[in-house]
Write a protein that holds these residues in place. Structure first.
Motif: not given
Length: 128
Positions: A76-98
């Protein structure tokens, strides 16, 4: 698992859980969807927004659930870590395009990236 390791994971999981469950549940159950900066104009958009808020609530509940039996909650902790990495990646992508967000958006990015890194790199040990 050392007491320090366990305490750090408990604090971070409770922080993540409460920071998602409370606003997620409030926004899911609120009679009016959206806010001044996030507007849902039709039934489909409102349903989608409530669904995202429900998902946010569920992820927070999973973080709190992991605290119930932390030594056995490695996956569960590892799955939550993966979710947080994807959320952070989405925010970084948003910084690039938005464009770059305000200070709060940057703070969220830092916290999400840190939580993702800690949960993936330092989960409860196998057989803890």
């Amino acid at each position: 698992m050392s007491a320090v390791h366990q305490a750090i994971l408990y604090v971070l999981l409770v922080f993540l859980g409460l920071s998602l469950v409370v606003p997620g549940l409030m926004d899911t159950l609120r009679p009016i969807t959206g806010s001044k900066w996030l507007i849902a104009v039709d039934v489909d958009a409102k349903g989608h927004l409530r669904g995202l808020n429900g998902m946010m609530t569920a992820i927070g509940a999973i973080a709190l659930w992991a605290c119930w039996d932390l030594p056995n909650a490695r996956s569960l902790v590892e799955a939550l870590g993966a979710v947080m990495v994807f959320v952070a990646a989405a925010r970084i992508y948003s910084m690039v395009v938005d464009g770059f967000p305000n200070l709060t958006g940057k703070l969220y990015l830092g916290l999400e990236a840190a939580l993702g890194a800690i949960f993936l790199a330092w989960p409860p040990p196998i057989g803890a």
